[in-house]
Design a protein around this motif. Structure first.
Motif, PDB file in Angstrom:
ATOM      1  N   ARG A   1      -5.433   9.730   5.230  1.00 26.90           N
ATOM      2  CA  ARG A   1      -7.041   9.584   5.663  1.00 26.90           C
ATOM      3  C   ARG A   1      -7.318   8.176   5.383  1.00 26.90           C
ATOM      4  O   ARG A   1      -7.367   7.368   6.394  1.00 26.90           O
ATOM      5  N   ASP A   2      -6.958   7.533   4.076  1.00 31.69           N
ATOM      6  CA  ASP A   2      -7.282   6.150   3.279  1.00 31.69           C
ATOM      7  C   ASP A   2      -6.197   5.082   4.277  1.00 31.69           C
ATOM      8  O   ASP A   2      -6.497   3.708   4.567  1.00 31.69           O
ATOM      9  N   HIS A   3      -5.404   5.950   4.257  1.00 36.78           N
ATOM     10  CA  HIS A   3      -4.164   4.463   5.660  1.00 36.78           C
ATOM     11  C   HIS A   3      -4.750   4.293   6.697  1.00 36.78           C
ATOM     12  O   HIS A   3      -4.908   3.284   7.149  1.00 36.78           O
ATOM     13  N   LYS A   4      -5.373   5.723   7.135  1.00 39.32           N
ATOM     14  CA  LYS A   4      -5.939   5.690   8.488  1.00 39.32           C
ATOM     15  C   LYS A   4      -7.272   4.558   9.335  1.00 39.32           C
ATOM     16  O   LYS A   4      -7.365   3.925   9.678  1.00 39.32           O
TER      17      LYS A   4
ATOM     18  N   LEU B   1       0.870  -1.439   0.292  1.00 41.75           N
ATOM     19  CA  LEU B   1       0.109   0.111  -0.537  1.00 41.75           C
ATOM     20  C   LEU B   1       1.202   1.340   0.187  1.00 41.75           C
ATOM     21  O   LEU B   1       0.269   2.612  -0.135  1.00 41.75           O
ATOM     22  N   GLY B   2       2.559   0.944  -0.393  1.00 40.10           N
ATOM     23  CA  GLY B   2       3.173   2.399  -0.130  1.00 40.10           C
ATOM     24  C   GLY B   2       3.991   2.715   1.224  1.00 40.10           C
ATOM     25  O   GLY B   2       4.529   3.674   1.420  1.00 40.10           O
TER      26      GLY B   2
ATOM     27  N   PHE C   1      -9.814  -0.755  10.346  1.00 41.65           N
ATOM     28  CA  PHE C   1     -10.645  -1.821   9.856  1.00 41.65           C
ATOM     29  C   PHE C   1      -9.981  -3.033  10.636  1.00 41.65           C
ATOM     30  O   PHE C   1      -8.795  -4.287  10.930  1.00 41.65           O
ATOM     31  N   LYS C   2     -10.851  -3.748  10.844  1.00 44.94           N
ATOM     32  CA  LYS C   2     -10.650  -5.470  11.994  1.00 44.94           C
ATOM     33  C   LYS C   2     -11.112  -6.362  10.808  1.00 44.94           C
ATOM     34  O   LYS C   2     -11.034  -6.727  10.637  1.00 44.94           O
TER      35      LYS C   2
ATOM     36  N   GLU D   1       2.771  15.176  10.813  1.00 41.82           N
ATOM     37  CA  GLU D   1       2.452  16.621  10.681  1.00 41.82           C
ATOM     38  C   GLU D   1       1.244  16.880   9.540  1.00 41.82           C
ATOM     39  O   GLU D   1       0.208  17.977   9.670  1.00 41.82           O
ATOM     40  N   PHE D   2       0.531  16.183   8.960  1.00 44.94           N
ATOM     41  CA  PHE D   2      -1.049  16.179   8.419  1.00 44.94           C
ATOM     42  C   PHE D   2      -1.648  15.708   9.861  1.00 44.94           C
ATOM     43  O   PHE D   2      -2.930  16.623   9.888  1.00 44.94           O
ATOM     44  N   GLU D   3      -1.354  15.051  10.897  1.00 44.28           N
ATOM     45  CA  GLU D   3      -2.040  14.439  11.847  1.00 44.28           C
ATOM     46  C   GLU D   3      -1.852  16.007  12.668  1.00 44.28           C
ATOM     47  O   GLU D   3      -3.722  16.386  13.254  1.00 44.28           O
ATOM     48  N   GLN D   4      -1.508  16.538  12.662  1.00 42.41           N
ATOM     49  CA  GLN D   4      -1.145  18.001  13.982  1.00 42.41           C
ATOM     50  C   GLN D   4      -1.757  19.584  12.640  1.00 42.41           C
ATOM     51  O   GLN D   4      -2.945  19.756  13.426  1.00 42.41           O
ATOM     52  N   THR D   5      -1.573  19.390  11.161  1.00 38.17           N
ATOM     53  CA  THR D   5      -1.846  20.530  10.537  1.00 38.17           C
ATOM     54  C   THR D   5      -3.222  20.029   9.804  1.00 38.17           C
ATOM     55  O   THR D   5      -4.235  21.691   9.108  1.00 38.17           O
ATOM     56  N   GLY D   6      -3.252  19.206   9.844  1.00 37.92           N
ATOM     57  CA  GLY D   6      -4.410  18.659   8.578  1.00 37.92           C
ATOM     58  C   GLY D   6      -4.188  18.888   6.778  1.00 37.92           C
ATOM     59  O   GLY D   6      -4.685  18.555   5.741  1.00 37.92           O
ATOM     60  N   GLU D   7      -2.847  19.122   6.754  1.00 38.62           N
ATOM     61  CA  GLU D   7      -1.832  18.909   5.218  1.00 38.62           C
ATOM     62  C   GLU D   7      -0.109  18.990   5.468  1.00 38.62           C
ATOM     63  O   GLU D   7      -0.134  18.979   6.413  1.00 38.62           O
TER      64      GLU D   7
END
Length: 91
Positions: free
Chosen positions: A69-72, A11-12, A77-78, A26-32
């Motif tokens: 977001r996709d990775h999260k 999945l990279g 997913f269980k 950084e994405f988690e903190q700032t959204g970008e």
């Protein structure tokens, strides 16, 4: 049958682990993802190509955000422990 680690690599998620983790944090903190980190990821892979153009760089930054977001979602997913993930997702 791939292991869970191999499945994540497909999945990279394993590409450039240090920079990738920094971009994700950084994405988690700032959204970008900042332009500096996006460019650092590109430089680590080789030429920047079309991403030298700010318009294309903004598209790349947005794509990185979607990927995080996709990775999260995928990580949340269980999957039963007794089933290999690739087999489970093929069903």
């Amino acid at each position: 049958m791939p292991t869970r680690r191999e499945f994540a690599a497909m999945l990279g998620a394993a590409a450039l682990p240090g920079l990738w983790a920094k971009a994700e944090a950084e994405f988690e903190q700032t959204g970008e993802v900042s332009a500096d980190i996006a460019l650092a990821l590109l430089d680590a892979q080789g030429e920047r190509g079309i991403f030298d153009d700010p318009k294309h760089l903004d598209e790349l930054r947005a794509a990185l955000g979607r990927k995080f977001r996709d990775h999260k979602i995928i990580r949340a997913f269980k999957v039963p422990e007794d089933v290999q993930p690739l087999t489970y997702f093929r069903r």
